[in-house]
Design an enzyme around this catalytic site. Structure first.
Site, PDB file in Angstrom:
ATOM      1  N   LYS A  54      12.388  22.342  32.163  1.00  0.00           N
ATOM      2  CA  LYS A  54      11.744  22.220  30.846  1.00  0.00           C
ATOM      3  C   LYS A  54      10.524  21.303  30.969  1.00  0.00           C
ATOM      4  O   LYS A  54       9.444  21.614  30.464  1.00  0.00           O
ATOM      5  CB  LYS A  54      12.752  21.685  29.815  1.00  0.00           C
ATOM      6  CG  LYS A  54      13.770  22.743  29.421  1.00  0.00           C
ATOM      7  CD  LYS A  54      14.952  22.194  28.653  1.00  0.00           C
ATOM      8  CE  LYS A  54      15.998  23.291  28.444  1.00  0.00           C
ATOM      9  NZ  LYS A  54      17.275  22.823  27.913  1.00  0.00           N
ATOM     10  N   GLN A  98      20.436  17.267  26.113  1.00  0.00           N
ATOM     11  CA  GLN A  98      20.871  18.337  27.026  1.00  0.00           C
ATOM     12  C   GLN A  98      22.409  18.402  27.072  1.00  0.00           C
ATOM     13  O   GLN A  98      23.076  17.387  27.244  1.00  0.00           O
ATOM     14  CB  GLN A  98      20.308  18.079  28.432  1.00  0.00           C
ATOM     15  CG  GLN A  98      20.655  19.128  29.458  1.00  0.00           C
ATOM     16  CD  GLN A  98      20.040  20.506  29.158  1.00  0.00           C
ATOM     17  OE1 GLN A  98      18.886  20.614  28.754  1.00  0.00           O
ATOM     18  NE2 GLN A  98      20.817  21.560  29.348  1.00  0.00           N
ATOM     19  N   ASP A 121      15.788  22.134  19.330  1.00  0.00           N
ATOM     20  CA  ASP A 121      16.869  22.995  19.816  1.00  0.00           C
ATOM     21  C   ASP A 121      17.391  23.894  18.700  1.00  0.00           C
ATOM     22  O   ASP A 121      18.059  24.887  18.954  1.00  0.00           O
ATOM     23  CB  ASP A 121      18.050  22.078  20.171  1.00  0.00           C
ATOM     24  CG  ASP A 121      18.353  22.054  21.628  1.00  0.00           C
ATOM     25  OD1 ASP A 121      17.760  22.847  22.350  1.00  0.00           O
ATOM     26  OD2 ASP A 121      19.204  21.241  22.027  1.00  0.00           O
TER      27      ASP A 121
END
Ligand code: NAP
Length: 288
Positions: A54, A98, A121
């Protein structure tokens, strides 16, 4: 093989380029540069790899990203304190905790503490609720990427039979809601579903997100269907999806490869969400 390949890598590169030019325009117009903060707790190698990928994608697109790497024994209140700091920072526009996280940390609690405006997200309760009531704001990355792949095929979901295998909060649930909003007739399958093949066999659009290598084979697929394989499974050091590619690609109309299908799209949609979030925060701050 009859299926056309849905090349997520190529489409993701296009979306990354779009996000890069949108970010450059924001910098030029308003002097701001969209930025992500990724939070990695512990030493799970797969999570570390995803966070690195990412960060690389953000770098390629000229966007800033910072990674906060906390030790595996970090207590939950410390993670929440970091999130509170990041929520308050005007130079951070997206926060990405994460997953998976170590057992002392409840992912839902973490997501609930991320400012909904920075929830790039799309997994926090406010963005999930917005999706459910049909007013999506920041849409979860993998489902958003799946919908972009579907759009790329030119197949209109209206009135089509869409079958989703998997009901997780990160993939199965939101993608089924998006398909419903796109006017498909949606069936949700999971481990308690009886006779999986009877459902998959009538799917014009089949999204498989079970995390079970080669769960779906060609004989379970309707000829000509769009097959989107979300699964990532490591078998003898090789990455394979949830769909048996050789048999499925002989029947399907379109199919995503693994790797190179849904995976790159997830990262591209994170970039897009971060740019979108940054622009919205900038305008919101000007109207206070
Ligand atoms: P998850 O939380 O483990 O959920 C799996 C879902 O599949 C569950 O709802 C489960 O049903 C269902 N399922 C499992 N085995 C099944 C079977 N034999 N028949 C029918 N349903 C079955 O997994 P996830 O987080 O959604 O991820 C799914 C897969 O996608 C994983 O391989 C993951 O690595 C991959 N993934 C890829 C990306 C990407 O960017 N490419 C992103 C996210 C996830 P129950 O609810 O009944 O248990």
């Amino acid at each position: 093989m009859t299926a056309r390949i849905l090349d997520g890598k190529a489409l993701a590169a296009q979306i990354e380029a779009e996000a890069a030019s949108q970010a450059a325009a924001l910098t030029q117009r308003y002097g701001m540069s969209p930025a992500l903060a990724a939070i990695l707790v512990g030493d799970d190698p797969a999570s570390a790899l995803y966070v690195r990928r990412k960060a690389e994608a953000f770098g390629r697109a000229g966007l800033r990203s910072e990674t906060f790497h906390l030790s595996a024994d970090t207590p939950e209140p410390e993670v929440l304190a970091l999130i509170a700091d990041l929520n308050a920072r005007a130079d951070i526009h997206g926060i990405l905790p994460q997953q998976p996280m170590p057992p002392q940390i409840t992912p839902r609690t973490v997501f609930e503490h991320v400012d909904p405006a920075k929830d790039v997200d799309g997994l926090g309760p406010i963005n999930m609720a917005a999706l459910l009531v049909g007013r999506p704001r920041l849409v979860p990355n993998t489902p958003a990427g799946i919908m972009r792949l579907l759009q790329h095929t030119g197949v209109d979901p209206t009135g089509k039979e869409a079958v989703v295998i998997g009901r997780s909060v990160i993939v199965g649930r939101p993608v089924a809601v998006l398909l419903l909003q796109a006017n498909a007739t949606v069936t949700w399958c999971h481990t308690k579903t009886r006779d999986l093949a009877s459902h998959t066999g009538r799917a014009d659009i089949l999204v498989v997100a079970a995390g079970k290598a080669r769960l779906v084979t060609g004989s379970m697929i309707k000829p000509g269907a769009v097959v989107i394989d979300v699964g990532i499974n490591r078998i003898e050091g090789k990455l394979v999806g949830d769909v048996d590619f050789p048999s499925a690609s002989a029947v399907a109309g379109w199919i995503t490869p693994v790797p190179g299908g849904v995976g790159p799209m997830t990262i591209a949609m994170l970039l897009k969400n971060t740019v979108q979030a940054a622009e919205a925060q900038f305008h919101a701050a000007r109207h206070v």
